[in-house]
Motif scaffolding. Structure first.
Motif, PDB file in Angstrom:
ATOM      1  N   THR A 154       0.834  -1.156  -0.004  1.00  0.00           N
ATOM      2  CA  THR A 154       0.086  -0.106  -0.046  1.00  0.00           C
ATOM      3  C   THR A 154       0.951   1.116   0.123  1.00  0.00           C
ATOM      4  O   THR A 154       2.153   1.195   0.276  1.00  0.00           O
ATOM      5  N   TYR A 155       0.060   2.357  -0.179  1.00  0.00           N
ATOM      6  CA  TYR A 155       1.039   3.592  -0.076  1.00  0.00           C
ATOM      7  C   TYR A 155       1.450   3.736   1.266  1.00  0.00           C
ATOM      8  O   TYR A 155       2.433   4.520   1.428  1.00  0.00           O
ATOM      9  N   ILE A 156       0.534   3.503   2.348  1.00  0.00           N
ATOM     10  CA  ILE A 156       1.196   3.526   3.671  1.00  0.00           C
ATOM     11  C   ILE A 156       2.510   2.713   3.638  1.00  0.00           C
ATOM     12  O   ILE A 156       3.466   3.286   4.528  1.00  0.00           O
ATOM     13  N   ASP A 157       2.437   1.426   3.176  1.00  0.00           N
ATOM     14  CA  ASP A 157       4.055   0.865   3.394  1.00  0.00           C
ATOM     15  C   ASP A 157       4.924   1.747   2.609  1.00  0.00           C
ATOM     16  O   ASP A 157       6.009   1.596   2.853  1.00  0.00           O
ATOM     17  N   TRP A 158       4.975   2.268   1.569  1.00  0.00           N
ATOM     18  CA  TRP A 158       5.683   3.114   1.085  1.00  0.00           C
ATOM     19  C   TRP A 158       6.204   4.307   1.684  1.00  0.00           C
ATOM     20  O   TRP A 158       7.423   4.545   1.855  1.00  0.00           O
ATOM     21  N   LEU A 159       5.286   4.923   2.362  1.00  0.00           N
ATOM     22  CA  LEU A 159       5.617   5.948   3.317  1.00  0.00           C
ATOM     23  C   LEU A 159       6.486   5.391   4.587  1.00  0.00           C
ATOM     24  O   LEU A 159       7.150   6.082   4.994  1.00  0.00           O
ATOM     25  N   ALA A 160       6.067   4.261   4.943  1.00  0.00           N
ATOM     26  CA  ALA A 160       6.850   3.683   6.107  1.00  0.00           C
ATOM     27  C   ALA A 160       8.379   3.290   5.704  1.00  0.00           C
ATOM     28  O   ALA A 160       9.290   3.569   6.583  1.00  0.00           O
ATOM     29  N   GLU A 161       8.477   2.962   4.620  1.00  0.00           N
ATOM     30  CA  GLU A 161       9.994   2.731   3.924  1.00  0.00           C
ATOM     31  C   GLU A 161      10.771   4.128   4.012  1.00  0.00           C
ATOM     32  O   GLU A 161      11.718   3.962   4.216  1.00  0.00           O
ATOM     33  N   LEU A 162       9.865   5.333   3.680  1.00  0.00           N
ATOM     34  CA  LEU A 162      10.663   6.508   3.588  1.00  0.00           C
ATOM     35  C   LEU A 162      10.795   7.299   4.869  1.00  0.00           C
ATOM     36  O   LEU A 162      11.705   7.952   5.207  1.00  0.00           O
ATOM     37  N   ASN A 163       9.814   6.896   5.789  1.00  0.00           N
ATOM     38  CA  ASN A 163       9.811   7.273   7.085  1.00  0.00           C
ATOM     39  C   ASN A 163       9.735   6.259   8.191  1.00  0.00           C
ATOM     40  O   ASN A 163       8.558   5.793   8.779  1.00  0.00           O
ATOM     41  N   PRO A 164      10.823   5.441   8.560  1.00  0.00           N
ATOM     42  CA  PRO A 164      10.917   4.360   9.411  1.00  0.00           C
ATOM     43  C   PRO A 164      10.527   4.511  10.792  1.00  0.00           C
ATOM     44  O   PRO A 164      10.562   3.506  11.416  1.00  0.00           O
TER      45      PRO A 164
END
Length: 540
Positions: free
Chosen positions: A473-483
């Protein structure tokens, strides 16, 4: 005339009357380093490490509380609320990543790779086809051995040095960990990093007279002989067998022309955490262990602070307060009447109720604990988000750099584990030859290829493909960018970005529409100037 005085470092000089040899007297005293622990102290330290790593560290934390806190009341409360988080286990597991993925192992003899079957696409001069030898060597690394090697890395990082005994069980090789607190090593007189004798004890379950009994068995090994002693606790009998030959060491000598298997002898193998050591046990990083214990102590102090500073203290003046200390709304009314005063009227009031605020600096202590954990993990290039969240935004580049430093630390351990693997392989070959008719020939060598850890970030295209296929999901992508953001913060950030992008999209559409209108007006004006605007032309 020559005068010679006894001493050290003689120096010759010429004076009136002849040659004189003078000496500088030097007093040599034994070096007493903190790392050179007495045997009993070393064993106790190893016991604490193994217990704490296995999840039994509360006993040692409470023992520390009893020895350091003087106030009896505080000591009792701290003792009752003490909890030991598995920080040591988490830390050791975090730095033990060599065997996160299994290395590839190849076997050589006379410079040729031993293989199971022929392959026409390979150079026959570089390969030796020997199915039975190949399968025998591969069977040395069965599933139990693989799991033992993984755990051996963790035990070695915990203890600096670990000893394993190679045995045969059910026709297959196995590795038995000998805890450092159950064994004693007699070092070589010329090189104290090597062991010429090892003794250890192990508990054995047995049935005596129909009752379950536990006794301990002592094993005493040298490269040439072994002695077993069974100590029966039930009837205090001791049976000692005659010394017998160490056949595993004999087989090792046949294969490798020596009985020295690394820093010990077969059937034992020594694993080390580094290649630089000054004695056999080579205890390291005790300050790190103490630091982790102090963090658990700080967490216990935080729990103490929460218990005793999270609530305010009420007080009464000229009041008879309830014995149970509980006052509700109706209780306050009853209290006022009982003290001869009308509620809400200050006339004649000779009593009062107040409250002492008890503000403990809990947030500051939490930040201090996180800071100490972060400092510890930074020493070993381990990203802090492996344990706690700092609620601070980190860029993808920052996370990538942290991971790169961690992998650099892991890759630096490959050399010592290459050596550990070589020592293990040789001992396993010797034990196999001792217990099996089919013998591994002399001259077989092992080559271990550890996978070099690399940090690889996903590309934008890869993320979009996974999102379109509902894999991520897009949330997973954000988690990768903002760990360092938690789930709620990521969802909130996503909604904010979505709102901003939506507004910008509307603004862009409006701007694009205005530009298109202005362009049409400009074209119309130009056509009017040229007399080519169809609306201005008259029919002929």
């Amino acid at each position: 005339m020559t005068n010679i005085s006894d001493g050290f470092l003689p120096q010759e000089s010429t004076k009136q009357g002849g040659k004189v040899i003078t000496t500088e007297l030097i007093s040599l005293t034994p070096v007493l380093r903190q790392k050179n622990l007495a045997e009993a102290t070393r064993k106790n330290y190893a016991t604490e490490l193994l217990d704490t790593y296995s999840g039994f560290g509360a006993y040692y934390l409470k023992k520390y509380i009893r020895s350091t806190i003087k106030n009896a009341n505080i000591k009792t409360e701290m003792y009752n609320i003490a909890r030991c988080l598995p920080l040591l286990q988490k830390f050791i597991d975090s730095v033990s990543r060599i065997y996160a993925s299994q290395p590839s192992r190849k076997f050589y003899i006379d410079g040729k790779v031993i293989c199971k079957e022929e392959d026409r696409n390979r150079d026959s001069e570089k390969f030796l086809v020997n199915p039975r030898l190949y399968e025998t060597l591969c069977e040395l690394y069965n599933d139990k051995v693989i799991n033992s090697i993984k755990q051996a890395e963790k035990n070695t990082n915990l203890l600096s040095t670990s000893i394993y005994k190679v045995i045969t069980e059910g026709g297959k090789i196995r590795l038995l960990f000998i805890p450092n607190d159950t064994c004693q090593v007699n070092g070589d007189a010329e090189d104290n990093t090597k062991a010429k004798q090892i003794s250890y004890i192990q508990n054995v379950e047995n049935l005596i007279a129909g009752k379950a009994s536990t006794f301990y068995k002592t094993e005493n090994w040298t490269a040439y002989q072994k002695v077993f002693v069974d100590n029966f606790a039930l009837n205090q009998k001791v049976s000692q067998s005659e010394p017998s030959e160490n056949l595993a060491s004999n087989e090792y000598e046949k294969l490798f022309d020596t009985r020295q298997a690394g820093d010990i002898f077969a059937p034992f193998v020594v694993f080390r955490s580094s290649g630089d050591y000054t004695d056999f046990w080579d205890i390291k990083d005790t300050d790190i262990i103490d630091f982790i214990k102090s963090i658990n102590m700080s967490i216990t102090e935080l729990r103490y602070l929460e218990k005793f500073t999270s609530f305010s203290l009420k007080y009464g003046i000229n009041l008879k307060l309830p014995e149970n200390g509980v006052m509700d709304a109706t209780g306050f009314l009853d209290l006022s009447i009982a003290n001869n005063n009308v509620p809400g009227m200050d006339a004649g009031k000779n009593w009062d109720i107040g409250e002492f605020e008890n503000r403990g600096r809990i947030d500051e202590i939490i930040r201090s604990i996180i800071f100490n954990v972060k400092m510890l993990y930074s020493l070993y290039d381990i990203p802090l988000d492996a344990l706690v969240s700092t609620n601070s935004k980190a860029s993808a580049e920052s996370k990538q750099e942290d991971t790169k430093e961690l992998y650099s630390t892991i890759n630096a351990q490959r050399d010592i584990w290459q050596l550990n693997e070589q020592n293990l392989f040789r001992v396993m070959c010797a034990v196999h030859n001792r217990d099996n008719e089919y013998k591994i020939p002399k001259g077989v060598e092992l080559m271990v290829d550890f996978d070099e850890k690399e940090s690889v970030a996903k590309t934008q295209e890869e993320w979009l493909v996974e999102i379109q296929n509902n894999v991520r999901t897009y949330i997973d992508w954000l988690a990768e960018l903002n760990p360092d953001l938690d789930r709620d913060e990521l969802v909130r950030l996503f909604e904010e970005n979505k709102s901003i992008n939506s507004d910008k999209k509307e603004d862009s559409m409006e701007l694009m529409g205005e530009e298109m209108t202005n362009e049409e007006d400009s074209n119309n004006n130009q056509q009017e100037d040229n007399g080519t605007n169809p609306s201005n032309q008259q029919p002929s």
